[in-house]
Motif scaffolding. Structure first.
Motif, short mmCIF file in Angstrom:
data_model
loop_
_atom_site.label_atom_id
_atom_site.label_comp_id
_atom_site.label_asym_id
_atom_site.label_seq_id
_atom_site.Cartn_x
_atom_site.Cartn_y
_atom_site.Cartn_z
N LYS A 232 -31.84 57.91 8.19
CA LYS A 232 -32.64 57.33 7.11
C LYS A 232 -34.10 57.76 7.22
CE LYS A 232 -29.63 53.30 6.52
NZ LYS A 232 -29.46 51.84 6.73
N ALA A 233 -34.60 57.85 8.44
CA ALA A 233 -35.98 58.27 8.64
C ALA A 233 -36.19 59.73 8.24
CB ALA A 233 -36.40 58.05 10.09
N TYR A 234 -35.26 60.60 8.65
CA TYR A 234 -35.33 62.02 8.26
C TYR A 234 -35.30 62.14 6.74
CZ TYR A 234 -34.48 63.97 12.97
OH TYR A 234 -34.59 64.36 14.29
N SER A 235 -34.39 61.41 6.13
CA SER A 235 -34.24 61.48 4.67
C SER A 235 -35.50 60.99 3.97
CB SER A 235 -33.03 60.64 4.23
OG SER A 235 -32.89 60.66 2.83
N PHE A 236 -36.10 59.93 4.49
CA PHE A 236 -37.28 59.36 3.85
C PHE A 236 -38.47 60.29 3.99
CE2 PHE A 236 -41.06 56.77 3.51
CZ PHE A 236 -40.79 55.99 2.39
N TYR A 237 -38.77 60.73 5.21
CA TYR A 237 -39.94 61.58 5.46
C TYR A 237 -39.81 62.91 4.71
CZ TYR A 237 -43.55 64.07 8.19
OH TYR A 237 -44.67 64.77 8.59
N GLY A 238 -38.66 63.56 4.89
CA GLY A 238 -38.44 64.83 4.19
C GLY A 238 -38.42 64.65 2.69
N GLY A 239 -37.84 63.52 2.24
CA GLY A 239 -37.77 63.27 0.80
C GLY A 239 -39.13 63.05 0.17
N LEU A 240 -40.04 62.38 0.86
CA LEU A 240 -41.39 62.20 0.34
C LEU A 240 -42.05 63.54 0.06
CD1 LEU A 240 -43.05 59.31 2.43
CD2 LEU A 240 -42.60 59.32 -0.03
N ILE A 241 -41.90 64.46 1.00
CA ILE A 241 -42.54 65.77 0.83
C ILE A 241 -41.81 66.60 -0.21
CG2 ILE A 241 -43.14 67.91 2.02
CD1 ILE A 241 -43.43 66.17 4.59
N LYS A 242 -40.48 66.57 -0.18
CA LYS A 242 -39.69 67.35 -1.14
C LYS A 242 -39.93 66.89 -2.57
CE LYS A 242 -34.90 68.48 -2.39
NZ LYS A 242 -34.92 67.83 -3.71
N ASN A 243 -39.94 65.57 -2.77
CA ASN A 243 -40.01 65.04 -4.12
C ASN A 243 -41.43 64.83 -4.64
OD1 ASN A 243 -37.16 64.85 -4.27
ND2 ASN A 243 -37.21 62.92 -3.15
N TYR A 244 -42.37 64.51 -3.74
CA TYR A 244 -43.71 64.16 -4.20
C TYR A 244 -44.81 64.94 -3.47
CZ TYR A 244 -40.60 60.36 -5.44
OH TYR A 244 -39.52 59.64 -5.90
N GLY A 245 -44.39 65.95 -2.72
CA GLY A 245 -45.36 66.76 -1.98
C GLY A 245 -45.96 67.86 -2.81
N PRO A 246 -46.82 68.67 -2.19
CA PRO A 246 -47.45 69.80 -2.91
C PRO A 246 -46.40 70.76 -3.45
CG PRO A 246 -48.51 69.39 -0.79
CD PRO A 246 -47.26 68.57 -0.80
N LYS A 247 -46.72 71.38 -4.57
CA LYS A 247 -45.80 72.36 -5.15
C LYS A 247 -45.68 73.56 -4.21
CE LYS A 247 -46.95 71.06 -9.91
NZ LYS A 247 -47.57 71.49 -11.19
N ASN A 248 -44.46 74.07 -4.11
CA ASN A 248 -44.19 75.24 -3.25
C ASN A 248 -44.70 75.01 -1.83
OD1 ASN A 248 -43.18 76.74 -5.54
ND2 ASN A 248 -45.31 77.07 -6.15
N VAL A 249 -44.49 73.79 -1.33
CA VAL A 249 -44.97 73.46 0.01
C VAL A 249 -44.29 74.32 1.06
CG1 VAL A 249 -43.24 71.64 0.33
CG2 VAL A 249 -45.38 71.55 1.61
N SER A 250 -45.08 74.78 2.04
CA SER A 250 -44.52 75.57 3.12
C SER A 250 -43.93 74.63 4.17
CB SER A 250 -45.59 76.44 3.78
OG SER A 250 -46.51 75.63 4.50
N THR A 251 -43.06 75.17 5.00
CA THR A 251 -42.45 74.35 6.04
C THR A 251 -42.96 74.73 7.42
OG1 THR A 251 -40.55 75.85 6.05
CG2 THR A 251 -40.35 73.84 4.75
#
Length: 430
Positions: A232-251
């Motif tokens: 759940k923590a992985y999904s939440f943290y990664g989801g915040l960046i994937k869904n509401y993070g900078p466009k074309n965010v680097s990893t």
């Protein structure tokens, strides 16, 4: 993660050097010693303050300090050579308790300081916060004294929240909803930004993991990164960046890249170490310096559980023939007075007393000081797996962060990481 020093300010060094006579030496009423203490320190703002005050220590003790100051990579190289060789050329050493402390202790490099830290009531080991103490203790023995602490807090844009009519998030669900609302209303502004690099993100992700009720290892010493809480923590943290993070965010972002996005006004929320706050509030570095607010990490299902860790500490080389004088230096450098002087200059300290003293928080933004005080009470004493080979462990447990950001299934990625991490843990026991 390498704890890179914050940009050095001349004002910090100057502030740390004020009132040298007020920063007590180690036992001014004791007979003076003679000899030299060889001290190796990392380049850091804390070090600049200690350097300025060393003449006072020398005068009060009769000892001479031979100081070596190195960048982090150079410091690691020197330790690898000298400590591996059993050299007695280092007496006091600045080290990273969570990065190399366990390995150094296992290899017999660090002297046992347990009796020393508990024998001086005036110096007061009980004044140290629980998290930093835990991180400086290996197999029940105190092997270092923390000098610099960090906690994860929420950085946010006050103007964007006000415009959206949103209160400062107190829970993870509120953070997610606020990030969604602000990113929808401001197409050029990310709702949330944070570290994304496989290894670099582990430390900041750890607070999310704890707040969701998980950890890297369970109570039986087994891998826990495949637990329901971790997924759940992985999904939440990664989801915040994937869904509401900078466009074309680097990893592959660490804190400089994530901080740059926030300070350029391109993100509403950012979770990061409190020790880096001046990068966001200094007008010379931040376009939004006057718009930044701070709050404690929003609570997850298990509450708000940010890490509260010592990024650096002082230890005594076990091979040193000068351990008593080495302890005198540490005792002085970590005294209540010196810790307060360092904190007033912007170096967060590990002692509870400096946070309770209004002078200790007088130079911090009020909301940041409040967030730190809250975090210190509920904080967890590690921000990465507590293992010997930390770098390899971070690469493994950081994998699902990147996978989730790029759209992969968090649960499957966590299962893969769990198997790999368990094999790693088993290998360390051999």
């Amino acid at each position: 993660m390498k704890r890179r020093s914050i940009v050095k300010y001349a004002a910090v060094a100057a502030a740390l050097s004020l009132g040298l006579t007020a920063c007590g030496g180690s036992g001014g009423g004791e007979a003076k010693s003679s000899g030299t203490v060889r001290v190796t320190l990392a380049n850091h703002v804390w070090t600049e303050g200690i350097k300025a005050a060393i003449p006072e220590f020398e005068k009060s003790t009769g000892l001479k300090v031979e100081l070596t100051q190195l960048g982090e990579d150079q410091l690691s190289d020197q330790y690898n050579v000298k400590l591996n060789a059993g050299s007695d050329e280092i007496d006091v050493m600045m080290y990273r308790p969570l990065q190399e402390g366990k390995a150094f202790a296992k290899n017999g490099y660090l002297a046992d300081l347990t009796s020393k830290v508990t024998s001086d009531a005036n110096w007061d080991w009980k004044d140290y916060q629980e998290g930093p103490v835990k991180a400086s203790t290996v197999d029940g023995k105190v092997v270092g004294v923390p000098i610099i602490t960090e906690r994860e807090v929420l950085y946010y844009r006050k103007d964007l929240l006000q415009a959206a009519g949103i209160q400062v998030p107190k829970t993870m669900d509120e953070l997610q909803a606020a990030a969604k609302t602000i990113s929808a209303a401001n197409p050029d502004t990310a709702g949330f930004v944070a570290r994304t690099g496989k290894s670099a993100a582990v430390t900041q992700f750890s607070s999310f993991l704890y707040s969701f009720g998980g950890d890297f290892v369970d109570s039986n010493g087994k891998s826990a990164v495949g637990s329901d809480a971790a997924k759940k923590a992985y999904s939440f943290y990664g989801g915040l960046i994937k869904n509401y993070g900078p466009k074309n965010v680097s990893t592959d972002m660490s804190w400089p890249e994530a901080m740059a996005i926030f300070t350029q006004g391109k993100a509403a929320f950012y979770t990061e170490a409190d020790s880096l706050y001046k990068n966001a509030t200094d007008p010379a570095k931040s376009k939004v310096a006057d718009k930044v607010g701070f709050a404690a990490l929003p609570a997850g299902p298990a509450g708000s559980k940010p890490y509260n860790i010592p990024s650096w500490g002082l230890a005594v080389n076990k091979a040193s023939a000068n351990q008593d004088n080495a302890w005198k230096f540490i005792q002085w450098a970590t005294s209540k007075d010196r810790t307060l002087a360092a904190q007033k200059a912007g170096v967060p300290g590990p002692r509870a007393s400096v946070w309770a003293d209004p002078a200790g928080t007088s130079t911090y933004p009020k909301d940041l000081a409040e967030a730190i005080a809250t975090s210190a009470k509920t904080g967890v004493g590690h921000d990465r797996p507590e293992v010997v080979t930390v770098g390899k462990a971070r690469e493994i447990v950081g994998g699902p962060i990147v996978s989730t950001i790029t759209g992969a299934d968090a649960s499957a990625a966590a299962d893969t990481a769990n198997d790999a991490f368990q094999k790693f843990l088993d290998s360390e026991k051999k």
